[in-house]
Design a protein around this motif. Sequence first.
Motif, PDB file in Angstrom:
ATOM      1  N   ALA A 122       0.836  -1.207   0.000  1.00 52.01           N
ATOM      2  CA  ALA A 122       0.000   0.000   0.000  1.00 52.01           C
ATOM      3  C   ALA A 122       0.871   1.256   0.000  1.00 52.01           C
ATOM      4  O   ALA A 122       0.545   2.257  -0.658  1.00 52.01           O
ATOM      5  N   ALA A 123       1.992   1.214   0.727  1.00 50.21           N
ATOM      6  CA  ALA A 123       2.883   2.371   0.774  1.00 50.21           C
ATOM      7  C   ALA A 123       3.557   2.597  -0.579  1.00 50.21           C
ATOM      8  O   ALA A 123       3.719   3.741  -1.020  1.00 50.21           O
ATOM      9  N   LEU A 124       3.967   1.518  -1.245  1.00 47.72           N
ATOM     10  CA  LEU A 124       4.535   1.669  -2.592  1.00 47.72           C
ATOM     11  C   LEU A 124       3.505   2.284  -3.540  1.00 47.72           C
ATOM     12  O   LEU A 124       3.839   3.164  -4.351  1.00 47.72           O
ATOM     13  N   ARG A 125       2.272   1.822  -3.458  1.00 45.65           N
ATOM     14  CA  ARG A 125       1.201   2.400  -4.291  1.00 45.65           C
ATOM     15  C   ARG A 125       1.006   3.889  -3.954  1.00 45.65           C
ATOM     16  O   ARG A 125       0.750   4.708  -4.838  1.00 45.65           O
ATOM     17  N   HIS A 126       1.145   4.217  -2.687  1.00 48.67           N
ATOM     18  CA  HIS A 126       1.026   5.603  -2.228  1.00 48.67           C
ATOM     19  C   HIS A 126       2.140   6.461  -2.837  1.00 48.67           C
ATOM     20  O   HIS A 126       1.902   7.605  -3.261  1.00 48.67           O
ATOM     21  N   SER A 170       2.093  12.561   4.987  1.00 49.68           N
ATOM     22  CA  SER A 170       1.451  12.627   3.669  1.00 49.68           C
ATOM     23  C   SER A 170       0.036  12.051   3.677  1.00 49.68           C
ATOM     24  O   SER A 170      -0.633  12.048   2.641  1.00 49.68           O
ATOM     25  N   GLY A 171      -0.404  11.536   4.833  1.00 49.34           N
ATOM     26  CA  GLY A 171      -1.767  11.044   4.946  1.00 49.34           C
ATOM     27  C   GLY A 171      -1.932   9.546   4.822  1.00 49.34           C
ATOM     28  O   GLY A 171      -3.064   9.044   4.788  1.00 49.34           O
ATOM     29  N   PHE A 172      -0.833   8.809   4.782  1.00 46.94           N
ATOM     30  CA  PHE A 172      -0.924   7.353   4.668  1.00 46.94           C
ATOM     31  C   PHE A 172      -1.477   6.756   5.961  1.00 46.94           C
ATOM     32  O   PHE A 172      -1.111   7.166   7.058  1.00 46.94           O
TER      33      PHE A 172
END
Length: 293
Positions: free
Chosen positions: A204-208, A277-279
């Motif tokens: 999910a972080a990579l997608r972010h 950043s809102g993650f």
Amino acid sequence: MRIAITGSTGLIGSALVRSLRADGHTPVRLVRRPPAAPDEVRWDPRRQEVDVAGLAGCEAVVHLAGAGVGDHRWTAAYKREIRDSRVRGTAAVATALASLDAPPRVFVCGSAIGYYGDTGSRRTDETAPAGEGFLPEVCVDWEDAAAPAAEAGIRTAFARTGLVVARSGGAWGRLFPLFRLGLGGRLGNGSQYWSFISLHDHIAALRHLIDGDLAGPVNLTAPEPVTNREVTAAMGRVLHRPTPFPVPAAALKLALGEFAGDVLGSQRVIPRRLLKSGFTFAHPGIEGAIRAA
């Protein structure tokens, strides 16, 4: 979106490919053999060669390839392999991207929290300098090798990854079988901090990073690192197994050689930029991350 990925057969790369496909994106996998499928592009990191034409039309590139740090004992030859596989591979991809008439808008380059070295109990974010030792030196050279992409105006983010909690692969791929057999225990005195992240949150972080606007170093770790002693206790609770067998530091040094210093070292790394950043983490705590795996 067309997204190129190196290291697409590894733990993280294969999970990223599945995630992107599930959402209708088109992953393009860079492979070191002759392409055998329409979604494959040839590259040779040792020779620093990339089929540049195969990257045309990619809006993002995620570079994850590199020899496993804990896969072998650290001989002089394997330390060269660890470094060269990252530095030469990154330089090859970054140079190829910079040569494109229409380069991708983002280059997500793998890196590691090994950049910071042993931080003890100090909370460490992306503003911290590089540490001392082999792994920090590798990480500095690794990130520097991406310069051609950044200089070409491509937003370049460095995913400084922690210990990924996954069912197979990585550190936990080795821990789970031992703990299931009731042979798990703390490593050394257990006071060293482990900066973990669940595989789900890592993808999910990579997608972010692909979709957002972050550039530069970004720590991919859960918000609250825990000690190895706390990891051991959580593994015992989740797997319903005793954890009676601590591994003495001397035994680790005998078994692992120089790498034992990093296993016993402490890294309390905080994902300040990711949070700002809102993650949002699905598994912020260690027990939840282990249960997810």
